[in-house]
Design an enzyme around this catalytic site. Sequence first.
Site, PDB file in Angstrom:
ATOM      1  N   MET A  27       6.691   0.080   8.981  1.00  0.00           N
ATOM      2  CA  MET A  27       7.151  -0.846  10.841  1.00  0.00           C
ATOM      3  C   MET A  27       8.136  -0.106  10.470  1.00  0.00           C
ATOM      4  O   MET A  27       9.283  -1.321  11.055  1.00  0.00           O
ATOM      5  CB  MET A  27       6.683  -1.665  10.821  1.00  0.00           C
ATOM      6  CG  MET A  27       5.537  -1.770  11.532  1.00  0.00           C
ATOM      7  SD  MET A  27       4.682  -3.334  12.978  1.00  0.00           S
ATOM      8  CE  MET A  27       5.549  -4.709  12.849  1.00  0.00           C
ATOM      9  N   GLY A  28       8.870   0.040   9.339  1.00  0.00           N
ATOM     10  CA  GLY A  28      10.615   0.211   8.498  1.00  0.00           C
ATOM     11  C   GLY A  28      11.068  -0.910   7.827  1.00  0.00           C
ATOM     12  O   GLY A  28      10.188  -1.778   7.981  1.00  0.00           O
ATOM     13  N   HIS A  31      12.667  -2.367   2.177  1.00  0.00           N
ATOM     14  CA  HIS A  31      12.634  -2.767   1.787  1.00  0.00           C
ATOM     15  C   HIS A  31      12.155  -3.038   0.212  1.00  0.00           C
ATOM     16  O   HIS A  31      11.002  -2.050  -0.150  1.00  0.00           O
ATOM     17  CB  HIS A  31      13.227  -4.889   1.599  1.00  0.00           C
ATOM     18  CG  HIS A  31      11.597  -5.372   1.813  1.00  0.00           C
ATOM     19  ND1 HIS A  31      10.431  -5.193   1.293  1.00  0.00           N
ATOM     20  CD2 HIS A  31      11.310  -5.857   3.186  1.00  0.00           C
ATOM     21  CE1 HIS A  31       9.647  -5.524   1.346  1.00  0.00           C
ATOM     22  NE2 HIS A  31      10.000  -6.072   2.555  1.00  0.00           N
ATOM     23  N   HIS A  34       8.558  -2.550   0.582  1.00  0.00           N
ATOM     24  CA  HIS A  34       7.838  -0.580   1.108  1.00  0.00           C
ATOM     25  C   HIS A  34       8.152   0.269  -0.099  1.00  0.00           C
ATOM     26  O   HIS A  34       7.288   0.949  -0.508  1.00  0.00           O
ATOM     27  CB  HIS A  34       8.585  -0.172   2.381  1.00  0.00           C
ATOM     28  CG  HIS A  34       8.370  -1.484   2.464  1.00  0.00           C
ATOM     29  ND1 HIS A  34       9.430  -2.451   2.963  1.00  0.00           N
ATOM     30  CD2 HIS A  34       7.624  -1.530   3.883  1.00  0.00           C
ATOM     31  CE1 HIS A  34       9.002  -3.155   4.091  1.00  0.00           C
ATOM     32  NE2 HIS A  34       7.847  -2.773   4.772  1.00  0.00           N
ATOM     33  N   GLY A 144       0.934  -3.567   0.542  1.00  0.00           N
ATOM     34  CA  GLY A 144       1.221  -4.571  -0.196  1.00  0.00           C
ATOM     35  C   GLY A 144      -0.082  -5.923  -0.345  1.00  0.00           C
ATOM     36  O   GLY A 144      -0.340  -6.468   1.086  1.00  0.00           O
ATOM     37  N   SER A 183      11.413  -9.436   4.381  1.00  0.00           N
ATOM     38  CA  SER A 183      12.331  -9.132   5.990  1.00  0.00           C
ATOM     39  C   SER A 183      12.621 -10.502   6.057  1.00  0.00           C
ATOM     40  O   SER A 183      13.806 -10.635   6.593  1.00  0.00           O
ATOM     41  CB  SER A 183      12.142  -7.733   6.559  1.00  0.00           C
ATOM     42  OG  SER A 183      11.396  -8.042   7.029  1.00  0.00           O
TER      43      SER A 183
HETATM   44  O1  PAF Z   1       2.337  -4.407   7.076  1.00  0.00           O
HETATM   45  C1  PAF Z   1       3.363  -3.115   8.051  1.00  0.00           C
HETATM   46  O2  PAF Z   1       4.222  -3.318   8.029  1.00  0.00           O
HETATM   47  C2  PAF Z   1       2.081  -2.964   9.502  1.00  0.00           C
HETATM   48  O3  PAF Z   1       0.722  -4.430   9.656  1.00  0.00           O
HETATM   49  C3  PAF Z   1       1.422  -1.632   9.424  1.00  0.00           C
HETATM   50  C4  PAF Z   1      -0.062  -1.894   8.365  1.00  0.00           C
HETATM   51  C5  PAF Z   1       2.057  -0.399   9.324  1.00  0.00           C
HETATM   52  C6  PAF Z   1       0.598  -1.216  10.072  1.00  0.00           C
HETATM   53  O4  PAF Z   1       1.607  -1.899  11.756  1.00  0.00           O
END
Ligand code: PAF
Length: 275
Positions: A27-28, A31, A34, A144, A183
């Site tokens: 979801m952007g 950090h 990710h 993660g 975050s």
């Molecule tokens: O972990 C996340 O950032 C969200 O839950 C995901 C897996 C991208 C789904 O929107």
Amino acid sequence: MKTTGSIAELRDWLAALPRPIGFVPTMGALHAGHMALVQRARAECATVVASLFVNPLQFGLNEDLAKYPRDLVGDRERFANAGVDVLFAPDEAVMYPPGFSTTVDTGAIGTKYEGAVRPTHFSGVTTVVAKLLTIVAPDILYVGQKDAQQTAVLRRMVTDLGFPVAVEIVETQREADELALSSRNAYLTPEQRAAAPSLHRALETLRDAVASGAKKNDAVVRARAALDPLGAPDYLDIVDADTFEPIDSVRAPAFVIGAVRFGTTRLLDNLWIRK
Ligand code: PAF
């Protein structure tokens, strides 16, 4: 790195790219946690696809979707520098066009712990990830460890619905003092930030006490005592890694899980007891 918000264009590009395809949904607000997912995908796959979509379905009514941090330009650059081949960044109208009404619900596994606090959260996650898996058709999905219950819910969904994808869990990234990267850490005051690593210590206390023969209830009392007084625990527990049912031992596969409030910021962490 190529970027598109179009499902048709993405599919055209992916048809011409080599497999295996590794997929990192996000979801952007990226950090280092990710980036560890992307690095693992890069090391293991011929093609790496990431998605960036702030999924409204996984936000509750009292959670502020509008305030979720968004930095498409910065995140694009981070993905490109990390070696992502294709970024899928759809608009809401692409993911949820008018008339959209189908959701995916994995049942009991998504109703406890985080699901009890955020009742619609996991069906929002499974619905969007099911749609993303259908669009991207990756060989490996990278998620993660930090969101342990999400890993269990997604593995359940992949098994139950027969998605032809392997799910790889990537270890949590930590600060030098063991605070899990999140975050949400940015919202901590300096005092809360200093207190926050006690969540990790509390989980270690719980694990070690049960491993050395203490009853779980007594171990939880010791774990609570290891928490800084600024931390208010929602739960500290040991669960089966596949079902998220509570268990009384530290046998693998399991997660030692905790959710603790530091002021208005709710932090999650876990220890992964692996086979
Ligand atoms: O972990 C996340 O950032 C969200 O839950 C995901 C897996 C991208 C789904 O929107």
